[in-house]
Write a protein that holds these residues in place. Sequence first.
Motif, short mmCIF file in Angstrom:
data_model
loop_
_atom_site.label_atom_id
_atom_site.label_comp_id
_atom_site.label_asym_id
_atom_site.label_seq_id
_atom_site.Cartn_x
_atom_site.Cartn_y
_atom_site.Cartn_z
N MET A 1 0.70 -1.16 -0.04
CA MET A 1 -0.13 -0.02 -0.06
C MET A 1 0.97 1.26 0.09
O MET A 1 1.74 1.29 0.95
N THR A 2 0.56 2.07 -0.99
CA THR A 2 1.57 3.27 -1.11
C THR A 2 1.04 4.37 0.26
O THR A 2 -0.20 4.48 0.62
N GLU A 3 2.09 4.87 0.91
CA GLU A 3 2.21 5.91 1.85
C GLU A 3 2.60 7.20 1.42
O GLU A 3 3.48 7.44 0.60
N TYR A 4 1.64 8.06 2.05
CA TYR A 4 1.97 9.54 1.54
C TYR A 4 1.91 10.53 2.87
O TYR A 4 1.58 10.02 3.91
N ILE A 5 2.89 11.32 2.75
CA ILE A 5 3.13 12.31 3.84
C ILE A 5 2.98 13.83 3.57
O ILE A 5 3.63 14.02 2.44
N HIS A 6 2.41 14.55 4.15
CA HIS A 6 2.43 16.01 4.13
C HIS A 6 3.61 16.56 4.53
O HIS A 6 3.99 16.33 5.73
N VAL A 7 4.34 17.51 3.74
CA VAL A 7 5.42 18.26 4.17
C VAL A 7 5.37 19.68 4.06
O VAL A 7 4.74 19.96 2.96
N GLY A 8 5.99 20.31 5.07
CA GLY A 8 6.11 21.67 5.01
C GLY A 8 7.53 22.19 4.80
O GLY A 8 8.38 21.38 4.94
N PRO A 9 7.55 23.67 4.56
CA PRO A 9 8.98 24.26 4.44
C PRO A 9 9.73 24.12 5.45
O PRO A 9 11.08 24.02 5.56
N GLU A 10 9.22 23.70 6.71
CA GLU A 10 10.23 23.71 8.00
C GLU A 10 10.61 22.38 8.35
O GLU A 10 11.21 21.95 9.37
N ASP A 11 9.95 21.29 7.46
CA ASP A 11 10.07 19.96 7.78
C ASP A 11 11.43 19.58 7.54
O ASP A 11 11.91 20.10 6.42
N ARG A 12 12.12 18.45 8.00
CA ARG A 12 13.33 17.95 7.74
C ARG A 12 13.26 17.25 6.53
O ARG A 12 12.20 16.43 6.28
N VAL A 13 14.06 17.30 5.51
CA VAL A 13 14.12 16.61 4.11
C VAL A 13 14.65 15.09 4.47
O VAL A 13 15.60 14.82 4.62
N GLU A 14 13.69 14.19 4.38
CA GLU A 14 13.66 12.89 4.22
C GLU A 14 14.22 12.31 3.03
O GLU A 14 13.97 12.70 2.14
N PRO A 15 15.23 11.46 3.19
CA PRO A 15 15.84 10.65 2.01
C PRO A 15 14.58 9.66 1.55
O PRO A 15 13.60 9.53 2.09
N LYS A 16 14.92 9.30 0.04
CA LYS A 16 13.97 8.62 -0.58
C LYS A 16 13.78 7.33 0.18
O LYS A 16 14.61 6.39 0.49
N ASN A 17 12.52 7.03 0.65
CA ASN A 17 12.25 5.90 1.27
C ASN A 17 10.88 5.09 0.97
O ASN A 17 10.38 4.29 1.73
N GLY A 18 10.56 5.41 -0.18
CA GLY A 18 9.29 4.86 -0.88
C GLY A 18 7.86 5.83 -0.30
O GLY A 18 6.94 5.70 -0.86
N VAL A 19 8.08 6.45 0.58
CA VAL A 19 6.74 7.45 1.11
C VAL A 19 6.89 8.71 0.19
O VAL A 19 7.72 9.47 -0.29
#
Length: 276
Positions: A1-19
């Motif tokens: 199942m595909t996972e989605y996450i909302h990100v904002g300008p202050e959020d940490r840049v997570e590496p590519k992880n399938g999300v």
Amino acid sequence: MTEYIHVGPEDRVEPKNGVIKLHGPEGFEGMRKAGRLAAEILDALVAHVVPGVTTGELDSIVHSMTLDAGAVPATLGYRGYTKSCCTSINHVVCHGIPSDKKLKDGDIVNIDVTPILDGWHGDTSRMYFVGKPNVKAQRLVAVTYECLMLGLEQAKPGNRLGDISHAIQSHAEKHRYGVVRDFCGHGLGRLFHDSPEVVHAGRPGTGPELKPGMFFTVEPMINIGRADVKLLDDGWTAVTRDRSLSAQFEHSIGITEDGHEIFTKSPKGLAKPPYA
């Protein structure tokens, strides 16, 4: 199942992880600026893509324009890559390395640029005619552009990535062209390459659902002959195995509430050659 996450300008840049990241208004604004710069660079190259110019000279123009705009080239130093763009000539599918090689009358060449402006990646590529290519080459380039735009017509909320893939594959194969599977589009934003992977051949109704806030590239690579490619000894340059011509166009887009926004559209309307 595909996972989605909302990100904002202050959020940490997570590496590519399938999300799959979903961006807000600040992300769209950042991508507009980066994408416009990328498109302006490709617009400026039109006057320089002529017989006798070297791909290294074109790379120097890309490098200077990127730095002058307060950006940096994403490719420079990326996994050891030493140039500011990719220049893929004739049977080169993608990732051709700029050099002292001179362009010849009749060549077709793809130039791929990705400036990073204020942390955002504007990734786009465009085909150029060197002089006047033959009719087969011109037709390949025209159909490849049509593939891109037909794919983008499917880029809207509720559709799936497979709908984009199917539209591209169907149009290319209608013309008996091969659709490259070895390389694909990708998510991007504050990362150069992120989830999801955007393949250019597939079944409608499959793959991750498209949701507002998704950023990704669509960049079909279409061959006159078979779809098979091989990698040269430099570790970067991919060519058609049968040495048939290959073409590619690429846009970076964002999914909106009612469709999509192309971040890398040419400000001068130079969408596809001939540009005169």
